[in-house]
Design an enzyme around this catalytic site. Structure first.
Site, PDB file in Angstrom:
ATOM      1  CB  CYS A   1      -4.698   5.282  -3.488  1.00  0.00           C
ATOM      2  SG  CYS A   1      -5.780   4.399  -2.360  1.00  0.00           S
ATOM      3  NE  ARG A  24       1.618   8.399  -4.184  1.00  0.00           N
ATOM      4  CZ  ARG A  24       0.941   9.386  -3.626  1.00  0.00           C
ATOM      5  NH1 ARG A  24      -0.123   9.133  -2.899  1.00  0.00           N
ATOM      6  NH2 ARG A  24       1.315  10.634  -3.787  1.00  0.00           N
ATOM      7  CD1 TRP A  33      -2.732  -0.174   1.399  1.00  0.00           C
ATOM      8  CD2 TRP A  33      -4.174   1.120   2.505  1.00  0.00           C
ATOM      9  NE1 TRP A  33      -2.571  -0.416   2.731  1.00  0.00           N
ATOM     10  CE2 TRP A  33      -3.451   0.352   3.443  1.00  0.00           C
ATOM     11  CE3 TRP A  33      -5.146   2.007   2.976  1.00  0.00           C
ATOM     12  CZ2 TRP A  33      -3.657   0.450   4.815  1.00  0.00           C
ATOM     13  CZ3 TRP A  33      -5.356   2.102   4.343  1.00  0.00           C
ATOM     14  CH2 TRP A  33      -4.612   1.320   5.241  1.00  0.00           C
ATOM     15  CG  ASN A  56      -5.296   8.796  -2.465  1.00  0.00           C
ATOM     16  OD1 ASN A  56      -5.598   8.044  -1.550  1.00  0.00           O
ATOM     17  ND2 ASN A  56      -4.176   9.496  -2.481  1.00  0.00           N
ATOM     18  N   GLY A  57      -8.446   8.495  -1.088  1.00  0.00           N
ATOM     19  CA  GLY A  57      -9.011   9.147   0.079  1.00  0.00           C
ATOM     20  C   GLY A  57     -10.256   8.438   0.573  1.00  0.00           C
ATOM     21  CD  GLU A  77      12.059   3.375  13.071  1.00  0.00           C
ATOM     22  OE1 GLU A  77      12.341   3.221  11.867  1.00  0.00           O
ATOM     23  OE2 GLU A  77      10.926   3.744  13.454  1.00  0.00           O
ATOM     24  CE  LYS A 126      12.031   1.378   9.420  1.00  0.00           C
ATOM     25  NZ  LYS A 126      10.924   2.219   9.899  1.00  0.00           N
ATOM     26  CD  GLU A 182       6.952   0.022   9.554  1.00  0.00           C
ATOM     27  OE1 GLU A 182       6.276   0.994   9.201  1.00  0.00           O
ATOM     28  OE2 GLU A 182       8.204   0.039   9.586  1.00  0.00           O
ATOM     29  CG  HIS A 233       8.010   0.071  36.507  1.00  0.00           C
ATOM     30  ND1 HIS A 233       7.629   0.311  37.806  1.00  0.00           N
ATOM     31  CD2 HIS A 233       9.229   0.662  36.354  1.00  0.00           C
ATOM     32  CE1 HIS A 233       8.568   1.017  38.419  1.00  0.00           C
ATOM     33  NE2 HIS A 233       9.551   1.237  37.560  1.00  0.00           N
ATOM     34  CE  LYS A 265       8.416   5.813   1.768  1.00  0.00           C
ATOM     35  NZ  LYS A 265       9.339   5.295   2.793  1.00  0.00           N
TER      36      LYS A 265
END
Length: 608
Positions: free
Chosen positions: A2, A27, A74, A98-99, A480, A484, A487, A503, A603
């Protein structure tokens, strides 16, 4: 997560609000809106999706007024619809938030019992109604805010506009960042200095629980107990220029290619090239020499940077490291003391779980270090010492240059710790520093593999699943790489330690699943190649990321090979991150996804 902007200006606010919100797109968001005072009355324009939709709404029905608030949302409570988009209004009050208001259900029941009619599914609307109730009872806007804020549980940043009050804007923060911008006959509120950069570089950051009452010529600040306080005004170094992609199609592509430069800047901050030693200012506050363990906590990609550093601290400093995901660490009640030290890693410096973990450790008396990209952030301000990454603003939601700069800072810290603990000899330190000095040029050479990566990514874009394998510091890179790819392309991917293949994950192998093997030619290369052969024997399509020696020694198992220059062990995780980033980027481009702002992601994650 946000973005908030507030303006008490001298010219039309709506275009300035939208322009500022564009600087907060990094963001992540899924709707947007603005509200202004027109003839003393509140008027709003809101839209689903991107800011261009809000701009379209404003073109059809413009908003006048020089006082206003704006927001990119968001979604948390309620779908990303126009009705749920901010600002929210109740009577004489408009709010952007925001929150998360954690006790909003109880508050909702209270206000509906008192006759309020709710128009949205959000937690934010209850704030507007609570304030409006207080004003209806005769309270001033300032007194209404002082009454309502203590009733809100959770994390929030608020900007509040009141009908009939053209020269009044109130902002408040608890757990989410908010800053005041000082202009000439104008005042501003913003989620961060980037939002305020078009208007001013004179910034006052609100402390935890603080709130501010603004007019065009004044700023009153209060603490969580509603007592007036004084807070310093600082000069922000954020450029006022709108973030520009240059010749690149996406911010992420630009930021991938900026890495040779920003890695050089970061290395210059933390290495003494002449003495060939680490020179980490403030590292003495972490007390490396006397530590029996170091605690590291972070979220997402920053956590994976910390995981790489665990190998470094334990190898070069013989310092045991406990590392945990911040959202788990904060609730584990980990035993800490004033003999312990902790490192917290965050690109934004505002990550809610990481900040909560930091505060827990601080309460236990531990020394606190912060590896952040934003030195004015909350995590930076609350740490005992800040190790800034010199990555510059990172706009793409998926972290690239911030990640490799985090690794660079952590590598220098590991060397500093090794020297302070008497484990790393001067000769070995010089050798390692000389190797790190080569990082910018090695990064430039790694970028030369982009054309080959783009070609193989076209085929990868047809896949529905993928595996990433690695050993030692390449294991966090495997995690990572999978993160990525998920995402950016929305392809399901998993990262594993290569030795764990047999395993369980080996059951997934068939001819349809690409398997990325991250394997620099090092002391465990043969072990990794043996795992790769297990994949080949089951028909898996292998993409090997290695150097020239590794390619020569690996046999013919890989269908595709990405060749990187030869490099030392300490450098490899930094440089091998680049092809991992490019694979995800180009795959997403072929799939047509929103590379810079992937769906459902933000973000800066400033809520739990």
């Amino acid at each position: 997560m946000c973005g908030i902007v507030g303006i008490l200006g001298g010219v039309a606010a709506a275009p300035r609000l939208v322009d500022s919100l564009k600087r907060l797109e990094y963001r992540g968001y899924d709707s947007a809106g603005v509200a202004t005072l027109v003839g003393g009355e509140l008027q709003r324009r809101r839209a689903e999706g991107k800011l261009r939709n809000l701009e379209g709404a404003l073109e059809k029905t413009p908003l006048e007024g020089s006082s206003g608030i704006g927001h990119t949302r968001w979604a948390t409570h309620g779908a990303p619809t126009v009705g749920n988009a901010h600002p929210h209004q109740a009577g004489r009050v408009a709010v952007v938030h925001n929150g998360i208001i954690e006790n909003y259900l109880d508050l909702r029941d209270e206000i509906t019992a008192a006759g309020a009619v709710l128009d949205t599914e959000t937690d934010t609307e209850v704030v507007a109604h609570l304030l409006n109730f207080e004003i209806a009872k005769g309270a001033s806007p300032k007194d209404a805010v002082a009454t309502v804020l203590p009733r809100l549980n959770g994390a929030f940043a608020l900007a509040i506009l009141f009908a009939g009050e053209d020269d009044l804007l109130i902002g408040a923060r608890k757990g989410s960042p908010l800053a005041v911008g000082h202009g000439d006959g104008e005042m501003f509120l913003g989620s961060d200095a980037i939002a305020l950069s078009p208007f001013t570089d004179r910034i006052t950051y609100l402390d935890e629980g603080g709130w501010a009452v603004l007019t065009r010529t004044s700023c009153e600040i209060f603490d969580a107990g509603n007592q007036p306080v004084s807070r310093p005004e600082a000069r922000s170094s954020v450029t006022a220029a709108l973030m520009d992609k240059g010749n690149y199609k996406h911010f992420m592509a630009k930021e991938i290619h900026e890495q040779p430069e920003v890695l050089g800047h970061t290395l210059s901050r933390y290495l003494d090239y002449g003495a060939q030693s680490a020179k980490v200012a403030g590292a003495d506050k972490i007390k490396f020499k006397d530590l029996s363990r170091l605690v590291i906590s972070a979220c997402g990609t920053a956590y994976l940077a910390g995981l790489v550093s665990k190998y470094w601290f334990e190898k070069y400093a013989r310092l045991p490291v406990d590392i945990d995901i911040a959202s788990e660490f904060r609730y584990r009640e980990t035993p800490m003391s004033d003999k312990d030290s902790a490192l917290f890693i965050s690109q934004s410096g505002e990550t809610a779980d990481t900040l909560a973990s930091l505060r827990y450790c601080k309460e236990q008396g531990a020394a606190i270090g912060a590896v952040v990209n934003v030195p004015e952030s909350t995590i930076a301000r609350e740490a005992d010492v800040v190790f800034q990454t010199i990555a510059g603003p990172e706009i793409g939601v998926a972290s690239t240059k911030a990640f490799t700069c985090q690794l660079t800072v952590l590598a220098a810290l590991a060397l500093q710790a090794g020297r302070e603990r008497g484990v790393l000899s001067a000769e070995d330190e010089k050798k390692l520093v000389a190797e790190l000095t080569e990082v910018p040029s090695l990064a430039l050479k790694a970028l030369a593999s982009e054309q080959a990566i783009e070609k193989l990514s076209q085929t990868l874009s047809q896949a529905t699943n993928a595996l990433y394998l690695g050993r030692s510091t390449s294991f966090p890179l495997a995690l990572e790489g999978a993160l990525k790819l998920k995402e950016l392309s929305y392809i399901h991917a998993e990262g594993y330690a290569a030795g764990e293949l047999k395993h369980g994950p080996i059951a997934l192998i068939d001819e349809n699943i690409p398997v990325f093997v991250i394997a620099p030619y090092d002391r465990i290369f043969e072990k990794t190649v043996s795992n790769m052969q297990e994949v080949a024997a089951r028909g898996g399509r292998i993409v090997l990321i290695t150097d020239q020696k590794g390619a020569a020694e690996s046999g013919n198992a890989a269908q595709d090979t990405v060749i990187l220059p030869e490099m030392s062990d300490i450098v490899a995780p930094i440089i091998y991150a680049l092809p991992v980033q490019m694979i995800a980027y180009h795959t997403a481009v072929f799939m047509g996804t929103d590379v810079d702002q992937p769906r459902n992601l933000a973000k800066s994650v400033t809520v739990e």
